[in-house]
Design a protein around this motif. Structure first.
Motif, PDB file in Angstrom:
ATOM      1  N   SER A 174       0.853  -1.198   0.000  1.00 36.76           N
ATOM      2  CA  SER A 174       0.000   0.000   0.000  1.00 36.76           C
ATOM      3  C   SER A 174       0.883   1.240   0.000  1.00 36.76           C
ATOM      4  O   SER A 174       1.975   1.251   0.577  1.00 36.76           O
ATOM      5  N   TRP A 175       0.370   2.300  -0.633  1.00 37.22           N
ATOM      6  CA  TRP A 175       1.174   3.507  -0.819  1.00 37.22           C
ATOM      7  C   TRP A 175       1.538   4.146   0.502  1.00 37.22           C
ATOM      8  O   TRP A 175       2.635   4.709   0.640  1.00 37.22           O
ATOM      9  N   THR A 364      -5.745  -7.586 -10.165  1.00 41.76           N
ATOM     10  CA  THR A 364      -6.488  -6.652  -9.312  1.00 41.76           C
ATOM     11  C   THR A 364      -7.269  -7.387  -8.224  1.00 41.76           C
ATOM     12  O   THR A 364      -7.945  -8.382  -8.490  1.00 41.76           O
ATOM     13  N   ARG A 366      -9.300  -6.303  -4.223  1.00 41.93           N
ATOM     14  CA  ARG A 366      -9.662  -5.216  -3.327  1.00 41.93           C
ATOM     15  C   ARG A 366      -9.587  -5.664  -1.876  1.00 41.93           C
ATOM     16  O   ARG A 366     -10.049  -6.745  -1.515  1.00 41.93           O
ATOM     17  N   ASN A 371      -6.462  -0.774  -0.282  1.00 46.73           N
ATOM     18  CA  ASN A 371      -6.730  -0.006  -1.499  1.00 46.73           C
ATOM     19  C   ASN A 371      -8.222   0.274  -1.640  1.00 46.73           C
ATOM     20  O   ASN A 371      -8.853  -0.094  -2.641  1.00 46.73           O
ATOM     21  N   ASP A 373     -11.717   1.917  -2.423  1.00 46.61           N
ATOM     22  CA  ASP A 373     -12.117   2.608  -3.647  1.00 46.61           C
ATOM     23  C   ASP A 373     -11.986   4.122  -3.523  1.00 46.61           C
ATOM     24  O   ASP A 373     -11.515   4.801  -4.443  1.00 46.61           O
ATOM     25  N   ASP A 375      -9.986   5.817  -1.644  1.00 40.61           N
ATOM     26  CA  ASP A 375      -8.572   6.206  -1.644  1.00 40.61           C
ATOM     27  C   ASP A 375      -8.009   6.236  -3.061  1.00 40.61           C
ATOM     28  O   ASP A 375      -7.316   7.189  -3.450  1.00 40.61           O
ATOM     29  N   THR A 376      -8.281   5.201  -3.827  1.00 39.71           N
ATOM     30  CA  THR A 376      -7.755   5.171  -5.189  1.00 39.71           C
ATOM     31  C   THR A 376      -8.399   6.256  -6.046  1.00 39.71           C
ATOM     32  O   THR A 376      -7.726   6.869  -6.891  1.00 39.71           O
ATOM     33  N   GLU A 377      -9.683   6.523  -5.818  1.00 36.45           N
ATOM     34  CA  GLU A 377     -10.342   7.607  -6.549  1.00 36.45           C
ATOM     35  C   GLU A 377      -9.760   8.961  -6.177  1.00 36.45           C
ATOM     36  O   GLU A 377      -9.741   9.893  -6.994  1.00 36.45           O
ATOM     37  N   LEU A 380      -4.593   7.932  -4.508  1.00 37.73           N
ATOM     38  CA  LEU A 380      -3.559   7.085  -3.912  1.00 37.73           C
ATOM     39  C   LEU A 380      -3.301   5.881  -4.825  1.00 37.73           C
ATOM     40  O   LEU A 380      -4.244   5.184  -5.211  1.00 37.73           O
ATOM     41  N   PRO A 381      -2.058   5.625  -5.194  1.00 39.15           N
ATOM     42  CA  PRO A 381      -1.772   4.499  -6.092  1.00 39.15           C
ATOM     43  C   PRO A 381      -2.192   3.171  -5.464  1.00 39.15           C
ATOM     44  O   PRO A 381      -2.082   2.965  -4.255  1.00 39.15           O
ATOM     45  N   ASP A 382      -2.668   2.259  -6.320  1.00 42.99           N
ATOM     46  CA  ASP A 382      -3.065   0.921  -5.886  1.00 42.99           C
ATOM     47  C   ASP A 382      -1.881  -0.017  -6.103  1.00 42.99           C
ATOM     48  O   ASP A 382      -1.566  -0.392  -7.229  1.00 42.99           O
TER      49      ASP A 382
END
Length: 533
Positions: A174-175, A364, A366, A371, A373, A375-377, A380-382
């Motif tokens: 995780s980022w 992919t 989840r 990661n 949704d 956060d990625t939206e 934040l990189p997945d």
């Protein structure tokens, strides 16, 4: 000093500065004790050295014990154990017929109960003692006589980078655990993808643990694209069949080879659109490369998928002189690379490249805590979808540091040196009266067989030669079964895999003489043995 001090945070670098020299002194002492490429003795004897030392208290050293707040600082504990019972003289062991001074002891004492210590000896003492023991009892890939496997001596810059990565301990799932590490990995893998696919629109690459995981990914992505039947040459790595088993795919269809190369005509006769072909660019046995342009053409004509296991030969892409050997690689759907072969990285340093980045979408998954949704939206990189693993080390960091230090030209020059050395060693084998050469090397693997094995000793003699050199602590050489016998039956050959970029052909000439002499000695010993008669 406290043994439970941390490597990171305030004061972490200072504590490492105190401990790393202790570990390195222990390592240097162990290397000196070993005295050769590998500890002498059979597995039981090598294990005996460890059992003999376990649980022995480390006496305090005046120079480190006082400064260490009562911790023992000795790195010499139990060193006599490694010398206590050297093997008997061996005619294969070199001058004087004696194994190196660091010979492991003989008969093993009774095994311990495996209990972990309840009281520790302190950081300095533990590092000094066990670092010395590990070095004394390890095979050393930096010794030219350690040439059995695709097991490289790592570059010092890569090892130093690994210390930093280990101390900071970013976890690449995780980022928020690896902000800059993830960016460095992204930059590096983008460069690797472009190295493999210079003209592709959207290539991508991810980090793996090595060729086995990369080949698994190659078949996994094929399966997710509707391909269900693996096809590979008889020269393919064992991980291809294992990957098919793990993924629930049919057993691979095995295509015949000639000269350890997959035969394109035989491939053309069996391909269907439901197949994924696994070609090899650098076989484990001989370092030979499959004819990639022809294979890619046949796959395209039959609408079959192509994965190339270039774990060994892939980094020849960095050499202007050698990269033509990999023509056709850019037409593969996916590629396996290993920088712990040609790349001189500590294990593990695998890479997997895909011509279409979208294929990696099959990875992919989840997990709300890693990661989510939203956060990625939010940007934040997945990272979770970049591997089949969850927690994983920042292995790309030391690879990136190495490429930053040497450039691809510098890495390519090291590959060229190894291949040129292998060519010269092969020439010397061909000229040697006691040895027979399998064929000219395509990369850095030299395959040879003692002449006396053809005259009298056979495969059993070849196997004994390898073990005699290993048990004497004299050399670590490999073995390969190749279809060179009558009617295409397998014969056993010896193998030198030359991955030391600074060794020259002259460094390997004594090893060639030793192999021939050991074969002669083993032949005589076999004739005199009551069992053999």
């Amino acid at each position: 000093m406290r043994a439970d001090g941390l490597a990171g945070g305030h004061g972490g670098a200072d504590r490492l500065g105190e401990l790393i020299p202790v570990a390195l002194r222990g390592m240097a002492a162990g290397v000196a004790e070993r005295g050769g490429p590998v500890p002498a003795g059979e597995p039981v004897a090598v294990a005996a050295a460890l059992v003999a030392e376990r649980g022995e208290p480390a006496p305090a050293a005046a120079d480190e014990g006082a400064a260490g707040g009562g911790e023992s600082g000795s790195s010499d504990v139990g060193s006599a154990e490694l010398h206590r019972a050297a093997p008997a003289p061996n005619p294969a062991a070199g001058p004087g017929g004696q194994a190196p001074a660091a010979a492991m002891p003989g008969p093993a004492p009774a095994a311990g109960n495996g209990a972990l210590p309840r009281r520790g000896v302190g950081a300095e003492a533990a590092l000094g003692q066990l670092s010395r023991l590990l070095a004394a009892g390890s095979a050393d890939p930096a010794d030219p006589a350690c040439a059995a496997h695709l097991h490289c001596p790592p570059l010092a810059v890569a090892v130093a980078a690994d210390v930093v990565a280990s101390a900071l301990n970013p976890s690449m799932d995780s980022w928020d655990q690896a902000p800059v590490a993830s960016e460095l990995e992204r930059e590096f893998t983008t460069g690797i993808a472009r190295l493999c696919y210079p003209d592709a629109d959207h290539p991508d690459a991810v980090v793996t643990t090595g060729g086995t995981e990369s080949n698994l990914l190659g078949l996994l992505l094929a399966r997710e694209n509707g391909v269900v039947q693996p096809v590979c040459g008889a020269n393919a790595h064992h991980s291809v069949a294992r990957a098919a088993w793990l993924l629930g795919l049919p057993v691979p269809i095995v295509v015949p080879c000639d000269g350890d190369r997959l035969l394109p005509d035989a491939l053309d006769k069996i391909l269907t659109p439901g197949c994924v072909v696994v070609a090899t660019a650098g076989t484990t046995n001989t370092g030979t490369l499959d004819p990639l342009p022809e294979i890619a053409r046949i796959c395209h004509q039959n609408n079959a998928r192509l994965h190339v296991d270039a774990a060994y030969g892939g980094m020849a892409l960095c050499s202007e002189t050698l990269k033509s050997k990999l023509d056709g690689l850019d037409r593969a759907d996916s590629v396996a690379l290993d920088l712990h072969k040609f790349g001189w990285q500590p294990v593990a340093a695998g890479l997997f490249a895909a011509r279409e980045a979208a294929d990696l979408g099959a990875l992919t998954v989840r997990a709300e805590y890693l990661n989510a949704d939203d956060d990625t939206e939010a940007g934040l990189p997945d990272l979770l979808g970049r591997s089949i693993r969850t927690s994983r080390r920042p292995d790309a960091f030391r690879m990136a540091v190495t490429v930053h230090a040497l450039g691809t030209d510098g890495l390519g020059a090291l590959v060229e040196r190894c291949c040129a050395t292998a060519t010269e060693v092969a020439r010397r084998v061909d000229e040697h009266p006691g040895l027979r050469l399998w064929g000219p090397p395509e990369l850095s693997t030299v395959v040879l067989r003692p002449v006396v094995a053809d005259e009298a000793g056979g495969d059993e003699l070849v196997a004994r030669v390898r073990r005699a050199l290993l048990e004497a602590g004299t050399a670590v050489i490999g073995r390969a079964a190749l279809p060179t016998g009558p009617g295409g039956a397998n014969q056993l050959w010896l193998k030198l895999t030359l991955l030391h970029p600074h060794a020259t052909a002259a460094d390997y000439l004594p090893l060639l003489d030793r192999i021939a002499a050991t074969a002669g000695a083993e032949l005589v010993a076999g004739r005199e043995s009551p069992v053999a008669s």
